[in-house]
Design a protein around this motif. Structure first.
Motif, PDB file in Angstrom:
ATOM      1  N   VAL A  15       0.631  -0.971  -0.403  1.00 57.82           N
ATOM      2  CA  VAL A  15       0.097  -0.184   0.419  1.00 57.82           C
ATOM      3  C   VAL A  15       0.818   1.102  -0.052  1.00 57.82           C
ATOM      4  N   TRP A  16       1.472   2.218  -0.679  1.00 50.35           N
ATOM      5  CA  TRP A  16       2.108   2.407  -1.871  1.00 50.35           C
ATOM      6  C   TRP A  16       1.869   4.292  -0.867  1.00 50.35           C
ATOM      7  N   ALA A  17      -0.089   3.809  -0.743  1.00 47.20           N
ATOM      8  CA  ALA A  17      -0.007   5.581  -0.455  1.00 47.20           C
ATOM      9  C   ALA A  17      -0.062   5.764   1.434  1.00 47.20           C
ATOM     10  N   ASP A  18      -0.150   4.463   2.001  1.00 46.53           N
ATOM     11  CA  ASP A  18      -0.374   4.353   3.437  1.00 46.53           C
ATOM     12  C   ASP A  18       0.954   5.522   4.358  1.00 46.53           C
ATOM     13  N   ARG A 264     -12.282  -7.141  10.342  1.00 47.00           N
ATOM     14  CA  ARG A 264     -12.445  -7.717   8.681  1.00 47.00           C
ATOM     15  C   ARG A 264     -12.561  -6.326   8.061  1.00 47.00           C
ATOM     16  N   GLU A 265     -12.884  -5.553   8.405  1.00 41.97           N
ATOM     17  CA  GLU A 265     -13.358  -3.924   8.024  1.00 41.97           C
ATOM     18  C   GLU A 265     -11.558  -3.167   7.536  1.00 41.97           C
ATOM     19  N   ARG A 266     -10.606  -3.800   8.215  1.00 44.74           N
ATOM     20  CA  ARG A 266      -8.796  -2.910   8.163  1.00 44.74           C
ATOM     21  C   ARG A 266      -8.808  -4.171   6.830  1.00 44.74           C
ATOM     22  N   ALA A 267      -8.974  -5.228   7.111  1.00 43.91           N
ATOM     23  CA  ALA A 267      -8.645  -6.246   5.510  1.00 43.91           C
ATOM     24  C   ALA A 267      -9.103  -5.354   4.197  1.00 43.91           C
ATOM     25  N   ALA A 268     -10.564  -5.121   4.196  1.00 43.81           N
ATOM     26  CA  ALA A 268     -11.039  -4.658   3.166  1.00 43.81           C
ATOM     27  C   ALA A 268     -10.817  -3.551   3.290  1.00 43.81           C
ATOM     28  N   GLU A 269     -10.557  -2.593   3.758  1.00 43.97           N
ATOM     29  CA  GLU A 269      -9.398  -1.612   3.597  1.00 43.97           C
ATOM     30  C   GLU A 269      -8.633  -1.870   2.675  1.00 43.97           C
ATOM     31  N   ILE A 270      -7.545  -2.630   3.282  1.00 42.94           N
ATOM     32  CA  ILE A 270      -6.413  -2.377   2.587  1.00 42.94           C
ATOM     33  C   ILE A 270      -6.472  -3.499   1.106  1.00 42.94           C
ATOM     34  N   GLN A 274      -4.941  -1.717  -1.790  1.00 42.92           N
ATOM     35  CA  GLN A 274      -4.227  -2.800  -2.915  1.00 42.92           C
ATOM     36  C   GLN A 274      -4.808  -2.292  -4.334  1.00 42.92           C
ATOM     37  N   THR A 275      -5.944  -2.402  -4.482  1.00 43.35           N
ATOM     38  CA  THR A 275      -6.694  -2.351  -5.889  1.00 43.35           C
ATOM     39  C   THR A 275      -7.168  -1.514  -5.988  1.00 43.35           C
ATOM     40  N   SER A 276      -6.453  -0.272  -6.523  1.00 41.03           N
ATOM     41  CA  SER A 276      -7.493   0.481  -6.823  1.00 41.03           C
ATOM     42  C   SER A 276      -7.945   0.836  -8.517  1.00 41.03           C
ATOM     43  N   PRO A 277      -8.635   1.902  -8.934  1.00 39.98           N
ATOM     44  CA  PRO A 277      -9.474   2.022  -9.632  1.00 39.98           C
ATOM     45  C   PRO A 277      -8.369   1.592 -11.111  1.00 39.98           C
ATOM     46  N   GLN A 278      -7.513   2.090 -11.049  1.00 44.13           N
ATOM     47  CA  GLN A 278      -6.690   2.435 -12.435  1.00 44.13           C
ATOM     48  C   GLN A 278      -5.960   0.500 -11.969  1.00 44.13           C
ATOM     49  N   THR A 279      -5.534  -0.378 -10.868  1.00 39.24           N
ATOM     50  CA  THR A 279      -5.006  -0.955 -11.051  1.00 39.24           C
ATOM     51  C   THR A 279      -6.707  -2.318 -11.308  1.00 39.24           C
ATOM     52  N   ALA A 280      -7.491  -2.262 -10.734  1.00 43.27           N
ATOM     53  CA  ALA A 280      -8.444  -2.935 -10.796  1.00 43.27           C
ATOM     54  C   ALA A 280      -8.601  -3.266 -13.188  1.00 43.27           C
ATOM     55  N   LEU A 281      -8.123  -2.376 -13.925  1.00 45.79           N
ATOM     56  CA  LEU A 281      -8.232  -2.514 -15.150  1.00 45.79           C
ATOM     57  C   LEU A 281      -6.664  -3.497 -15.357  1.00 45.79           C
ATOM     58  N   LEU A 282      -5.934  -2.799 -15.133  1.00 43.53           N
ATOM     59  CA  LEU A 282      -4.904  -3.308 -15.231  1.00 43.53           C
ATOM     60  C   LEU A 282      -4.954  -4.426 -14.865  1.00 43.53           C
ATOM     61  N   THR A 283      -4.996  -4.534 -13.873  1.00 46.16           N
ATOM     62  CA  THR A 283      -5.609  -6.531 -13.574  1.00 46.16           C
ATOM     63  C   THR A 283      -6.287  -6.882 -14.914  1.00 46.16           C
ATOM     64  N   GLY A 375       4.132 -24.593   6.937  1.00 49.64           N
ATOM     65  CA  GLY A 375       4.648 -22.941   7.553  1.00 49.64           C
ATOM     66  C   GLY A 375       4.041 -22.053   6.469  1.00 49.64           C
ATOM     67  N   PHE A 376       4.524 -20.781   6.839  1.00 50.91           N
ATOM     68  CA  PHE A 376       3.712 -19.832   6.116  1.00 50.91           C
ATOM     69  C   PHE A 376       4.640 -18.869   5.174  1.00 50.91           C
ATOM     70  N   ILE A 377       5.123 -17.761   4.822  1.00 50.53           N
ATOM     71  CA  ILE A 377       5.551 -16.806   4.101  1.00 50.53           C
ATOM     72  C   ILE A 377       5.345 -15.645   4.657  1.00 50.53           C
ATOM     73  N   LEU A 378       5.091 -14.630   4.799  1.00 49.37           N
ATOM     74  CA  LEU A 378       3.971 -13.614   5.286  1.00 49.37           C
ATOM     75  C   LEU A 378       4.326 -12.789   4.355  1.00 49.37           C
ATOM     76  N   VAL A 379       4.164 -11.906   3.666  1.00 48.16           N
ATOM     77  CA  VAL A 379       3.689 -10.532   2.625  1.00 48.16           C
ATOM     78  C   VAL A 379       2.928 -10.010   3.161  1.00 48.16           C
ATOM     79  N   PRO A 380       3.747  -9.267   3.616  1.00 48.53           N
ATOM     80  CA  PRO A 380       3.125  -7.779   4.533  1.00 48.53           C
ATOM     81  C   PRO A 380       2.663  -7.048   4.102  1.00 48.53           C
ATOM     82  N   HIS A 381       2.078  -6.028   3.970  1.00 45.96           N
ATOM     83  CA  HIS A 381       1.470  -5.100   2.984  1.00 45.96           C
ATOM     84  C   HIS A 381       2.048  -3.864   3.014  1.00 45.96           C
TER      85      HIS A 381
END
Length: 430
Positions: A15-18, A264-270, A274-283, A375-381
């Motif tokens: 999340v670059w804008a944070d 859940r609210e935090r996850a939805a906001e993240i 992560q998926t701005s309108p521009q990113t959604a179209l690009l994806t 186990g898990f590889i954690l990928v923080p935002h």
């Protein structure tokens, strides 16, 4: 349970804008995340690689322009400010040479006291190859063939010194490499660096079963994880390997809250960040293979058919059967009444463990106990502090459950993972 930390970088994970998002190239960022991972007793710290700035519709992809330093150089520096944490570098087996790369990894393993790991990746695209003398000569079907021989050659080099420090000449004669000479470094503390591999394809799973110590994967549910885990572990026997010789570690995100609703609210906001309108179209353009800039990100999915082999994006890992993916996304969108942006958020994101620290600890533990992962590889935002809360609030709960170590019991990455040390050629035993 095994835990590792991925340094977030390109793509829309970060999340670059944070306001708390920091530099992707300053050493302080790498040091902060690595020290946090070691404080949390993680197995290893993992860096990705990019050999060319990717392009979309002929322009530099905006999310990549922060830059990405060369991984092994960064890890050599981190070896000086950490003591037990494994140090994993992603290095391409298509655009490197065995002797040079084996020497660099052996150096890292010596300098770190046995903590080096190599995440083996491949590339078949001519776009990336333009940065190299050979160009894009390698057919896609050949990428794992070359990678397997590359790894064999590197292991011959690492084994060319005896355990008691006597150098021996090496010679590798194969389809992709014809090399001979003498290696410059004695056998390193681990013998060979730990080998990590990723891939959900059949050929990727087979390569991991034959040659890797860790497989980095991505499943979206417990049942998907159980199916992948069982399939990969089943393949080991044909190579004379035991189930514990290969660790299955999916990449995941974690979002915590004091209550389930807050998490859940935090996850939805993240996810929205992560998926701005521009990113959604690009994806979506990466799937459909055509320009969709005229579509409304908050409107329905395109009613046109996708291009079977899209070339709109250069330098990205292929997504597989894009026509099948498009049909799956259409069905999801229709079932839940989702817009383009909502569909990308729902279908395209990494698996999040979301909830209170207690709930997340329980869910992670369940995945391991039910053999969906080792186990898990954690990928923080966030860079570089995205791991802090997990280490402070979840790791102690995992320790209380007896699901995670309370101290490092060895000094090498192999000892953290519990994978066997390699046996030099000509010597018996495991």
């Amino acid at each position: 349970m095994h835990l590792a930390a991925h340094f977030p970088g390109v793509n829309n994970t970060t999340v670059w804008a944070d306001p708390d998002s920091g530099s992707q190239i300053e050493f302080a960022s790498f040091e902060h995340l690595a020290r946090t991972a070691e404080r949390g007793l993680f197995d290893f710290f993992f860096l990705a690689e990019g050999l060319r700035l990717r392009e979309h519709k002929g322009r530099i992809h905006d999310l990549d322009v922060v830059g990405r330093p060369e991984s092994i150089t960064v890890l050599n520096a981190l070896a000086a400010v950490t003591e037990r944490l494994g140090l994993a570098a992603t290095v391409n087996a298509t655009f490197n040479e065995p002797y040079e790369l084996a020497r660099r990894f052996a150096t890292l393993d010596h300098l770190s006291g046995g903590r080096a790991a190599w995440y083996v990746v491949t590339s078949s695209d001519a776009f990336t190859g333009e940065n190299f003398r050979r160009g894009g000569y390698l057919d896609r079907a050949e990428r794992y063939t070359r990678a397997a021989e590359f790894l064999d050659a590197a292991r011959e080099l690492w084994d060319s010194w005896t355990p008691d420090g006597i150098p021996r000449p090496f010679a590798h004669r194969g389809r992709h490499f014809d090399i001979a000479g003498e290696f410059t470094l004695p056998r390193s503390p681990q013998g060979h660096p730990v080998v990590i591999q990723a891939g959900d394809s059949d050929e990727g799973r087979e390569f991991a079963a034959s040659a890797a110590d860790v497989i980095f994967t991505r499943q979206s549910s417990l049942e998907d994880g159980r199916a992948f885990y069982a399939d990969v572990k089943r393949r080991l026997a044909k190579y004379g390997r035991r189930p514990g010789d290969l660790k299955v570690m999916p990449g995941v995100g974690v979002v915590l809250g004091d209550t389930a609703a807050e998490a859940r609210e935090r996850a939805a906001e993240i996810r929205r960040q992560q998926t701005s309108p521009q990113t959604a179209l690009l994806t979506l353009e990466q799937i459909w293979g055509v320009d969709l800039s005229s579509y409304d990100p908050d409107g329905p999915l395109p009613d046109i058919d996708p291009v079977a082999d899209p070339a709109l994006t250069q330098g990205r890992t292929r997504r597989g059967d894009t026509v099948a993916i498009a049909e799956k996304w259409r069905a999801l969108s229709k079932e839940k009444g989702l817009s383009i942006r909502e569909t990308v958020i729902e279908a395209g994101g990494r698996h999040f463990f979301t909830g209170t620290p207690e709930a997340v600890a329980g869910e992670l533990d369940e995945h391991v106990r039910r053999e969906a992962a080792d186990g898990f590889i954690l990928v923080p935002h966030l860079t570089p502090g995205g791991l802090d809360e997990f280490v402070d609030r979840v790791v102690p709960l995992l320790q209380e459950r007896g699901a995670f170590r309370t101290e490092y019991r060895g000094t090498t990455l192999r000892s953290h993972l519990g994978v066997p040390a390699p046996v030099p050629k000509g010597m018996s035993g495991r």
